[in-house]
Design a protein around this motif. Structure first.
Motif, short mmCIF file in Angstrom:
data_model
loop_
_atom_site.label_atom_id
_atom_site.label_comp_id
_atom_site.label_asym_id
_atom_site.label_seq_id
_atom_site.Cartn_x
_atom_site.Cartn_y
_atom_site.Cartn_z
N ILE A 117 0.82 -1.22 0.00
CA ILE A 117 0.00 0.00 0.00
C ILE A 117 0.85 1.26 0.00
N LEU A 126 1.57 3.10 -3.28
CA LEU A 126 0.35 3.68 -3.85
C LEU A 126 -0.03 4.98 -3.15
N ILE A 130 -5.43 5.53 -0.63
CA ILE A 130 -4.83 6.30 -1.73
C ILE A 130 -5.48 7.68 -1.81
N ALA A 131 -6.81 7.73 -1.65
CA ALA A 131 -7.54 9.01 -1.68
C ALA A 131 -7.08 9.91 -0.53
N LYS A 136 -13.43 -7.37 -2.16
CA LYS A 136 -14.17 -6.12 -2.22
C LYS A 136 -13.70 -5.15 -1.14
N GLY A 164 -0.20 8.75 -4.71
CA GLY A 164 -1.40 9.56 -4.49
C GLY A 164 -1.06 10.91 -3.90
N ILE A 186 -7.92 -0.04 0.20
CA ILE A 186 -6.73 0.52 -0.45
C ILE A 186 -7.08 1.80 -1.21
N SER A 187 -8.23 1.81 -1.87
CA SER A 187 -8.67 3.02 -2.60
C SER A 187 -8.86 4.19 -1.64
N THR A 188 -9.42 3.89 -0.47
CA THR A 188 -9.62 4.93 0.54
C THR A 188 -8.29 5.51 1.00
N LYS A 195 -10.82 -5.20 0.38
CA LYS A 195 -9.43 -4.84 0.11
C LYS A 195 -9.34 -3.71 -0.89
N VAL A 196 -10.12 -3.81 -1.97
CA VAL A 196 -10.12 -2.76 -2.99
C VAL A 196 -10.62 -1.44 -2.40
N LEU A 197 -11.70 -1.50 -1.63
CA LEU A 197 -12.26 -0.30 -1.02
C LEU A 197 -11.29 0.31 -0.01
#
Length: 259
Positions: A78, A81, A144-145, A134, A85, A140-142, A136-138
């Protein structure tokens, strides 16, 4: 030439900011106004604060790492990434006004405060959720944001990262430790961009950074020694202060812009 008063302000508020930041985040609420107080322009103050905060976050991160409160296996993929970001956020701030995010940040902080206050036992005991694809994607995306937000604006980054980890079932101490690694990563990435743009004041940044190293070390030791209940209380108080600060800035600006 730095005056004795300016040095004193930077040292004292750097220490206090790092102490709070190493426990629950939100240190920029203290350090950034201090840099503005001594006369730095806003853009320079933000960049200089990143230099000082990077030193402080490195110290607290290493302290939590030695105590075994950072899940390196989870965070290893992570970290790069979040780094990217944050660099994108620091680059974007040159083209888009950070003011656009302030209403959203205010609402997010309110949600964090309400949720943490209502769930009184939340974060007191580690109950990790199963890391499905699902989630994990959410997750990691959070992160990065949040990294993008740290490079773009910054205040409350540590609190948002801690909140993300607590949602995944980490306790406050483990969440705070993991947050330090990611917060250091996002700070360092943004700092590289600001150094490239030549907007850092090294005199103030290094002096504040040295005081933040001491504050971060003592704050991290305080968190590790006092346990999750103390960290939770401080987290709620800092989140409330962030809400008041962001709300004041946003609504006062709206009031004056409407005239």
């Amino acid at each position: 030439m730095l005056s004795n008063l300016d040095i004193l302000v930077v040292v004292i508020f750097g220490f206090l900011g790092a102490f709070i930041n190493s426990i629950v985040g939100g240190g920029g609420l203290i350090t950034l106004p201090a840099l503005l107080f001594v006369g730095l322009p806003p853009a320079t103050a933000i960049a200089t604060n990143k230099l000082a905060a990077t030193l402080g976050n490195l110290t607290s991160m290493l302290t939590f790492l030695r105590a075994g409160k950072i899940d390196w296996k989870l965070l290893k993929p992570i970290v790069p990434l979040v780094f990217i970001g944050s660099m994108l956020g620091a680059f974007t701030v040159n083209y888009i006004s950070p003011d656009l995010l302030k209403p959203l940040i205010f609402l997010m902080l309110v949600v964090v405060l309400i949720y943490t206050t209502i769930k009184r036992d939340w974060g007191s005991v580690e109950k990790r959720r199963e890391m499905t694809k699902k989630r994990k994607v959410l997750f990691i995306s959070t992160l990065i944001a949040i990294g993008f937000y740290d490079g773009f604006l910054g205040p409350g980054t540590g609190s948002f990262i801690i909140f993300a980890f607590i949602i995944m079932g980490f306790d406050f101490i483990q969440a705070s430790g993991n947050a330090k690694l990611l917060n250091f990563t996002s700070n360092f990435a943004a700092l590289i961009m600001f150094l490239f743009l030549d907007t850092v004041n090294y005199s103030y940044g290094i002096i504040m950074g040295l005081s933040m190293i001491i504050g971060a070390f003592i704050g991290a030791k305080f968190a590790l020694g006092r346990g999750t209940n103390y960290v939770r209380i401080i987290f709620i108080l800092v989140t409330l202060l962030l809400i008041l600060k962001n709300g004041y800035d946003f609504f006062i600006e709206e009031l004056y812009s409407g005239k």
